[in-house]
Design a protein around this motif. Sequence first.
Motif, mmCIF file in Angstrom:
data_model
loop_
_atom_site.group_PDB
_atom_site.id
_atom_site.type_symbol
_atom_site.label_atom_id
_atom_site.label_comp_id
_atom_site.label_asym_id
_atom_site.label_seq_id
_atom_site.Cartn_x
_atom_site.Cartn_y
_atom_site.Cartn_z
ATOM 1 N N PRO A 111 5.517 -3.059 -7.983
ATOM 2 C CA PRO A 111 4.002 -2.360 -7.769
ATOM 3 C C PRO A 111 3.718 -0.889 -6.576
ATOM 4 O O PRO A 111 3.488 -0.100 -6.819
ATOM 5 C CB PRO A 111 3.527 -3.284 -6.880
ATOM 6 C CG PRO A 111 3.812 -5.114 -7.404
ATOM 7 C CD PRO A 111 5.130 -4.854 -7.559
ATOM 8 N N HIS A 112 4.751 -1.623 -5.893
ATOM 9 C CA HIS A 112 5.534 -0.198 -5.283
ATOM 10 C C HIS A 112 5.692 0.907 -6.038
ATOM 11 O O HIS A 112 5.566 2.296 -6.025
ATOM 12 C CB HIS A 112 5.946 -0.144 -4.105
ATOM 13 C CG HIS A 112 5.700 -0.948 -3.563
ATOM 14 N ND1 HIS A 112 4.960 -1.527 -1.887
ATOM 15 C CD2 HIS A 112 6.753 -2.850 -2.954
ATOM 16 C CE1 HIS A 112 4.803 -2.165 -1.855
ATOM 17 N NE2 HIS A 112 6.252 -3.404 -1.806
ATOM 18 N N VAL A 113 6.694 0.929 -7.204
ATOM 19 C CA VAL A 113 7.734 2.046 -7.798
ATOM 20 C C VAL A 113 6.136 2.326 -9.113
ATOM 21 O O VAL A 113 5.726 3.895 -8.952
ATOM 22 C CB VAL A 113 8.673 1.784 -8.662
ATOM 23 C CG1 VAL A 113 9.288 2.387 -9.578
ATOM 24 C CG2 VAL A 113 9.673 1.205 -7.465
ATOM 25 N N ALA A 114 5.550 0.943 -9.274
ATOM 26 C CA ALA A 114 4.287 2.092 -10.272
ATOM 27 C C ALA A 114 2.952 2.475 -9.639
ATOM 28 O O ALA A 114 2.979 3.577 -10.216
ATOM 29 C CB ALA A 114 3.414 0.376 -10.888
ATOM 30 N N ALA A 115 3.115 2.375 -8.373
ATOM 31 C CA ALA A 115 2.063 3.662 -8.004
ATOM 32 C C ALA A 115 2.696 4.874 -7.193
ATOM 33 O O ALA A 115 1.685 5.393 -6.277
ATOM 34 C CB ALA A 115 1.504 2.395 -6.958
ATOM 35 N N SER A 116 4.310 5.899 -8.102
ATOM 36 C CA SER A 116 4.530 6.725 -7.414
ATOM 37 C C SER A 116 4.435 7.382 -8.445
ATOM 38 O O SER A 116 4.309 6.755 -9.411
ATOM 39 C CB SER A 116 5.900 6.046 -6.967
ATOM 40 O OG SER A 116 6.503 6.087 -8.256
ATOM 41 N N VAL A 126 11.009 6.129 -5.370
ATOM 42 C CA VAL A 126 12.321 5.846 -6.433
ATOM 43 C C VAL A 126 13.199 4.552 -4.668
ATOM 44 O O VAL A 126 12.976 4.960 -3.655
ATOM 45 C CB VAL A 126 13.633 7.401 -6.065
ATOM 46 C CG1 VAL A 126 14.966 6.102 -6.349
ATOM 47 C CG2 VAL A 126 13.438 7.880 -6.849
ATOM 48 N N ALA A 127 13.495 3.405 -5.891
ATOM 49 C CA ALA A 127 13.639 2.453 -4.773
ATOM 50 C C ALA A 127 15.375 1.659 -5.972
ATOM 51 O O ALA A 127 14.997 2.103 -6.692
ATOM 52 C CB ALA A 127 13.155 1.021 -5.553
ATOM 53 N N GLY A 167 0.970 -1.539 -0.140
ATOM 54 C CA GLY A 167 0.482 -0.076 -0.205
ATOM 55 C C GLY A 167 0.505 1.401 0.149
ATOM 56 O O GLY A 167 0.499 2.505 0.001
ATOM 57 N N LYS A 168 2.050 0.964 0.392
ATOM 58 C CA LYS A 168 3.200 2.379 0.274
ATOM 59 C C LYS A 168 3.848 2.549 -1.607
ATOM 60 O O LYS A 168 4.295 1.437 -1.739
ATOM 61 C CB LYS A 168 4.065 2.150 1.383
ATOM 62 C CG LYS A 168 3.946 2.176 2.404
ATOM 63 C CD LYS A 168 4.625 1.882 3.464
ATOM 64 C CE LYS A 168 4.135 2.037 5.004
ATOM 65 N NZ LYS A 168 4.084 3.251 5.673
#
Length: 92
Positions: A78-83, A35-36, A30-31
Amino acid sequence: MRRVDGDIHLLQLEVTDFAAVKALARALAGKSIDVAIANAGILRGRNMTADAIDVPAWTESFAVNTMAPLAFAGAFAPHVAASNQKKMIAVS
């Protein structure tokens, strides 16, 4: 260093522990991550030759430098795509 708006979190992760990679991704469910950065790399078997392959050294290098970034990318996509920035970097 350029000014950064927002929060910066540094997390330590054993990248060849694929279960730990998935567990961290689940813990951050959910976060979004703008930048990862996966920063890991090794070089084993420097003196290896074609007729004397150091299989354990080569396997470890391959796991850290190739398999781990792929597992990291898959877990955190998924986390990066949501940013907003959608940046994923692998350094090895």
